[in-house]
Scaffold this motif. Sequence first.
Motif, PDB file in Angstrom:
ATOM      1  N   TYR A  15       0.685  -1.313  -0.129  1.00  0.00           N
ATOM      2  CA  TYR A  15      -0.009   0.031   0.158  1.00  0.00           C
ATOM      3  C   TYR A  15       0.963   1.264   0.170  1.00  0.00           C
ATOM      4  O   TYR A  15       0.589   2.202  -0.719  1.00  0.00           O
ATOM      5  CB  TYR A  15      -1.001   0.139   1.271  1.00  0.00           C
ATOM      6  N   GLU A  25      -6.831  -3.257  -0.666  1.00  0.00           N
ATOM      7  CA  GLU A  25      -7.094  -1.952   0.279  1.00  0.00           C
ATOM      8  C   GLU A  25      -8.492  -2.116   0.908  1.00  0.00           C
ATOM      9  O   GLU A  25      -8.432  -1.733   2.132  1.00  0.00           O
ATOM     10  CB  GLU A  25      -7.200  -0.663  -1.031  1.00  0.00           C
ATOM     11  N   ARG A  29      -8.521  -1.810   4.975  1.00  0.00           N
ATOM     12  CA  ARG A  29      -9.688  -1.015   5.727  1.00  0.00           C
ATOM     13  C   ARG A  29     -10.203  -1.918   6.660  1.00  0.00           C
ATOM     14  O   ARG A  29     -10.607  -1.577   7.943  1.00  0.00           O
ATOM     15  CB  ARG A  29     -10.335  -0.249   4.914  1.00  0.00           C
ATOM     16  N   GLU A  53     -10.317   8.954   5.979  1.00  0.00           N
ATOM     17  CA  GLU A  53     -11.052   8.920   4.747  1.00  0.00           C
ATOM     18  C   GLU A  53     -12.218   8.470   4.741  1.00  0.00           C
ATOM     19  O   GLU A  53     -13.411   8.828   4.029  1.00  0.00           O
ATOM     20  CB  GLU A  53     -10.300   7.847   3.914  1.00  0.00           C
ATOM     21  N   GLN A  56     -14.417  11.635   5.719  1.00  0.00           N
ATOM     22  CA  GLN A  56     -14.450  12.550   4.474  1.00  0.00           C
ATOM     23  C   GLN A  56     -15.306  11.851   3.405  1.00  0.00           C
ATOM     24  O   GLN A  56     -16.145  12.604   2.834  1.00  0.00           O
ATOM     25  CB  GLN A  56     -13.046  12.314   3.736  1.00  0.00           C
ATOM     26  N   ARG A  57     -15.657  10.542   3.017  1.00  0.00           N
ATOM     27  CA  ARG A  57     -16.627   9.801   2.369  1.00  0.00           C
ATOM     28  C   ARG A  57     -17.884   9.994   2.619  1.00  0.00           C
ATOM     29  O   ARG A  57     -18.839  10.530   1.830  1.00  0.00           O
ATOM     30  CB  ARG A  57     -16.359   8.432   2.297  1.00  0.00           C
ATOM     31  N   ALA A  60     -18.830  13.884   2.038  1.00  0.00           N
ATOM     32  CA  ALA A  60     -19.012  13.732   0.333  1.00  0.00           C
ATOM     33  C   ALA A  60     -20.304  13.412  -0.177  1.00  0.00           C
ATOM     34  O   ALA A  60     -20.987  13.837  -0.791  1.00  0.00           O
ATOM     35  CB  ALA A  60     -17.643  13.268  -0.379  1.00  0.00           C
TER      36      ALA A  60
ATOM     37  N   LEU B 155      -4.325  11.483  -3.936  1.00  0.00           N
ATOM     38  CA  LEU B 155      -5.005  10.517  -3.045  1.00  0.00           C
ATOM     39  C   LEU B 155      -6.369  10.631  -2.755  1.00  0.00           C
ATOM     40  O   LEU B 155      -6.966   9.635  -2.691  1.00  0.00           O
ATOM     41  CB  LEU B 155      -3.901  10.814  -1.914  1.00  0.00           C
ATOM     42  N   ARG B 156      -6.847  12.005  -2.771  1.00  0.00           N
ATOM     43  CA  ARG B 156      -8.273  12.316  -2.278  1.00  0.00           C
ATOM     44  C   ARG B 156      -9.038  11.673  -3.539  1.00  0.00           C
ATOM     45  O   ARG B 156     -10.156  10.867  -3.261  1.00  0.00           O
ATOM     46  CB  ARG B 156      -8.461  13.823  -2.416  1.00  0.00           C
ATOM     47  N   LYS B 158      -8.392   8.910  -5.257  1.00  0.00           N
ATOM     48  CA  LYS B 158      -8.421   7.719  -5.372  1.00  0.00           C
ATOM     49  C   LYS B 158      -9.276   6.929  -4.043  1.00  0.00           C
ATOM     50  O   LYS B 158      -9.810   6.150  -4.296  1.00  0.00           O
ATOM     51  CB  LYS B 158      -6.919   7.347  -5.304  1.00  0.00           C
ATOM     52  N   GLU B 159      -8.920   7.768  -2.778  1.00  0.00           N
ATOM     53  CA  GLU B 159      -9.453   6.952  -1.717  1.00  0.00           C
ATOM     54  C   GLU B 159     -10.637   7.544  -1.285  1.00  0.00           C
ATOM     55  O   GLU B 159     -11.632   6.906  -0.425  1.00  0.00           O
ATOM     56  CB  GLU B 159      -8.374   7.068  -0.564  1.00  0.00           C
ATOM     57  N   ILE B 160     -10.942   8.718  -1.419  1.00  0.00           N
ATOM     58  CA  ILE B 160     -11.970   9.423  -1.048  1.00  0.00           C
ATOM     59  C   ILE B 160     -13.271   9.597  -2.100  1.00  0.00           C
ATOM     60  O   ILE B 160     -14.488   9.094  -1.764  1.00  0.00           O
ATOM     61  CB  ILE B 160     -11.879  10.910  -0.405  1.00  0.00           C
TER      62      ILE B 160
END
Lengths: 140, 206
Positions: A15, A25, A29, A53, A56-57, A60, B155-156, B158-160
């Motif tokens: 990673y 991945e 997680r 993350e 953040q997701r 979003a 990175l954002r 890809k991962e978020i």
Amino acid sequence: MNKDRKYIENLIEKYLDGDTSNNEEKLLRRYFTNSGNDIPDEWKALRALFGYETVQRKNALRNTRTGAIRIYIRYAAVASAVILIAIPIMMHRNGTSGNYAVIDGKVCTDSRIVTSEAEKALMMVAIGEDETFEALGQIQ
Amino acid sequence: MSQNRVSNVYTTRTENNIPQNGMTSVKAQFSHRSYRNMNIEQFNRNIVTMRNELMATAIRLSGNSETAEDLVQEVMLKLWSMHGELDRHTCPKALALTILRNKFYDGRRHARHEMTVTHVQQDHGKEDTTVETADEIDVIRRIMDSLPPLQSQILRMKEIDGYDKEEIMKITGCTPESLRQNLSRARRRIKEEFMRITAYNAMNRD
């Protein structure tokens, strides 16, 4: 237990090299979501990163949903305004304003004919201008 | 290289449905895959073809092909972020060159600052793991903010935002190796900074 650790250690190296597939991945997680605090200090950075993350997701997702709802409301508002304006216009053009006259036994809804017949009828009962002022004179 | 794609299904979710495992929530969030694929293909055809000219200008400006490559990728990402409005521009190439120049001069104006050690407030009254986790996440956020812009953007994405590696490559026009490097640099830097900051905090605990 050690084998699992070794496997995770290899995945983490992969990673950090930018070489992991989406599935790998996912695995990492999931591991960190369930791992608790009993992990090497070195790994805590990754746990924190994945935690960040996830937050953040969710943010979003919330934004796209409220954004989509806002856009939907805007479209719905415009659409309903158009409909509200269109209905009276369409009705007026068809002349179906609800007024009708019965001429020779037939119902006639043509607004022009209805209007002119209505005017004629009103003229028959209307008082002339002079009569109005004469009526005023009668008031004591 | 056959990577299993996360199958994205556009669903509506209620608050009760938040899964324990953070991963599965990713599926619901993205706009319909095929629509985004179509946009990426279009974008790739129209915009990425001007890459050579952009590279030439970037090399001329920066004098360095690595910096130039980073700059061009940043321009592509910026154009992608506004791809819905690109048809309004009569000349996308002029727009791209303007963005490129602006980013170059911005980069020179603000020299990349090293991450200064930030003291993260930690409440040690209660040895509560949830408080610790929130602090950890805050540290990550600060580190992300201090990364070089291209690295943090990639990175954002890809991962978020959940883009595939193939999609990112189509948008930026970069090679697989370049993408791997950027992801690796970002991830390693985050790990190193995190360890440095948490070690510092541990030393200075009352």
